[in-house]
Design a protein around this motif. Sequence first.
Motif, short mmCIF file in Angstrom:
data_model
loop_
_atom_site.label_atom_id
_atom_site.label_comp_id
_atom_site.label_asym_id
_atom_site.label_seq_id
_atom_site.Cartn_x
_atom_site.Cartn_y
_atom_site.Cartn_z
N ALA A 135 0.74 -1.24 -0.12
CA ALA A 135 -0.22 0.13 -0.04
C ALA A 135 0.76 1.07 -0.03
O ALA A 135 1.72 1.33 0.75
CB ALA A 135 -0.91 -0.02 1.19
N HIS A 136 0.70 1.94 -0.90
CA HIS A 136 1.46 3.61 -1.05
C HIS A 136 0.64 4.42 -0.23
O HIS A 136 -0.83 4.41 -0.34
CB HIS A 136 1.43 3.72 -2.45
N GLY A 137 1.00 5.23 0.53
CA GLY A 137 0.22 6.09 1.22
C GLY A 137 -0.65 5.53 2.32
O GLY A 137 -1.93 5.66 2.13
N MET A 138 -0.10 4.41 2.96
CA MET A 138 -0.91 3.18 3.70
C MET A 138 -1.94 4.17 4.64
O MET A 138 -3.09 3.65 4.79
CB MET A 138 -0.03 2.67 4.55
N PRO A 139 -1.82 5.33 5.64
CA PRO A 139 -2.80 5.90 6.36
C PRO A 139 -3.85 6.23 5.58
O PRO A 139 -5.12 6.31 6.23
CB PRO A 139 -2.15 7.21 6.98
N MET A 140 -4.09 6.88 4.50
CA MET A 140 -4.94 7.11 3.44
C MET A 140 -5.62 5.96 2.69
O MET A 140 -6.83 6.33 2.14
CB MET A 140 -4.51 8.13 2.53
N ALA A 141 -4.96 4.87 2.64
CA ALA A 141 -5.60 3.66 1.91
C ALA A 141 -7.19 3.13 2.42
O ALA A 141 -7.30 3.27 3.71
CB ALA A 141 -4.77 2.58 1.84
N ASN A 142 -7.84 2.82 1.48
CA ASN A 142 -9.07 2.59 1.85
C ASN A 142 -9.29 0.96 1.98
O ASN A 142 -8.60 0.24 0.99
CB ASN A 142 -10.14 2.81 0.99
N ILE A 143 -9.52 0.26 3.32
CA ILE A 143 -9.54 -1.01 3.33
C ILE A 143 -10.80 -1.82 3.50
O ILE A 143 -11.02 -1.25 4.89
CB ILE A 143 -8.25 -1.66 4.13
N PHE A 144 -11.21 -2.53 2.95
CA PHE A 144 -12.57 -3.19 3.40
C PHE A 144 -12.79 -4.61 2.76
O PHE A 144 -12.09 -5.21 1.94
CB PHE A 144 -13.49 -2.40 2.69
N TRP A 145 -13.55 -5.39 3.51
CA TRP A 145 -14.04 -6.77 3.19
C TRP A 145 -15.13 -6.96 2.29
O TRP A 145 -15.95 -6.21 2.32
CB TRP A 145 -14.36 -7.50 4.34
N ILE A 146 -14.91 -7.87 1.14
CA ILE A 146 -15.94 -7.95 0.37
C ILE A 146 -15.92 -9.65 0.11
O ILE A 146 -14.80 -10.14 -0.43
CB ILE A 146 -15.45 -7.25 -1.02
N ASP A 147 -17.17 -10.08 0.45
CA ASP A 147 -16.90 -11.68 0.12
C ASP A 147 -15.87 -12.38 0.76
O ASP A 147 -15.54 -12.17 2.17
CB ASP A 147 -17.55 -12.03 -1.07
N ASP A 148 -14.95 -12.92 0.12
CA ASP A 148 -13.87 -13.56 0.55
C ASP A 148 -12.53 -12.68 0.36
O ASP A 148 -11.51 -13.56 0.38
CB ASP A 148 -13.88 -15.03 -0.20
N LEU A 149 -12.61 -11.63 0.17
CA LEU A 149 -11.50 -10.75 -0.26
C LEU A 149 -11.38 -9.62 0.86
O LEU A 149 -12.40 -9.10 1.23
CB LEU A 149 -11.86 -10.06 -1.58
N LEU A 150 -9.99 -9.32 1.07
CA LEU A 150 -9.82 -8.15 1.58
C LEU A 150 -9.14 -7.09 0.63
O LEU A 150 -8.18 -7.41 -0.01
CB LEU A 150 -8.58 -8.25 2.91
N VAL A 151 -9.82 -5.90 0.16
CA VAL A 151 -9.60 -5.23 -0.62
C VAL A 151 -8.68 -4.12 -0.12
O VAL A 151 -9.17 -3.17 0.88
CB VAL A 151 -10.82 -4.75 -1.58
N VAL A 152 -7.35 -3.65 -0.83
CA VAL A 152 -6.66 -2.60 -0.36
C VAL A 152 -6.64 -1.56 -1.47
O VAL A 152 -6.08 -1.81 -2.38
CB VAL A 152 -5.10 -2.90 -0.01
N MET A 153 -7.42 -0.26 -1.50
CA MET A 153 -7.33 0.44 -2.30
C MET A 153 -6.50 1.69 -1.85
O MET A 153 -7.06 2.59 -1.08
CB MET A 153 -8.86 1.23 -2.73
N ASP A 154 -5.32 1.89 -2.63
CA ASP A 154 -4.50 3.05 -2.07
C ASP A 154 -4.17 4.08 -3.03
O ASP A 154 -3.49 5.00 -3.01
CB ASP A 154 -2.85 2.33 -1.77
N GLY A 155 -5.01 4.12 -4.01
CA GLY A 155 -4.92 5.32 -5.19
C GLY A 155 -3.70 5.05 -5.97
O GLY A 155 -3.77 6.10 -7.04
N ALA A 156 -2.80 4.05 -6.20
CA ALA A 156 -1.99 3.91 -6.75
C ALA A 156 -2.10 3.06 -8.06
O ALA A 156 -2.56 2.02 -7.47
CB ALA A 156 -0.41 3.62 -6.25
N SER A 157 -1.79 3.28 -9.45
CA SER A 157 -2.03 2.30 -10.47
C SER A 157 -0.77 1.58 -10.78
O SER A 157 -0.93 0.96 -11.81
CB SER A 157 -2.53 3.16 -11.36
#
Length: 135
Positions: A96-118
């Motif tokens: 995760a880039h910019g970890m404090p600002m990353a959105n992390i959430f549970w979906i079904d059987d996944l943990l999704v980390v959205m850090d805004g970096a492509s």
Amino acid sequence: MAKIKIKIKIKWIFILIALPVLAYFTYKNWHEGTPYGEKQYSPNKEFYYQRYKVFTIEEWIPYVPMPGGGSDSLFYVDGYVRGYTANGDFIGEAYAHGMPMANIFWIDDLLVVMDGASNNDDDGRIKFPKDVGFP
């Protein structure tokens, strides 16, 4: 004279062996990171994720935020989000880039980390066993 050449060769052999070993342990300690924040449990409390901060050069560079952009310095904290079972067994990790600002959430059987970096090498997901059944 021959003893001096042998000593020099042994010295170079030692250096050639020591450098990769030192590089490996440096990377291992960097990759391990330090815990950042608290454990966050899944809705059914069978799994959790933990954020880990890793060392970056930007931490040592003085940073003066622009007016109105005080939280920009949080984008320079990189690290890993690691998923575990409730008893501490490792399941997977995502960078995760910019970890404090990353959105992390549970979906079904996944943990999704959205850090805004492509430019992530991984897709920012940690896959859990199929029989999880998060509500």
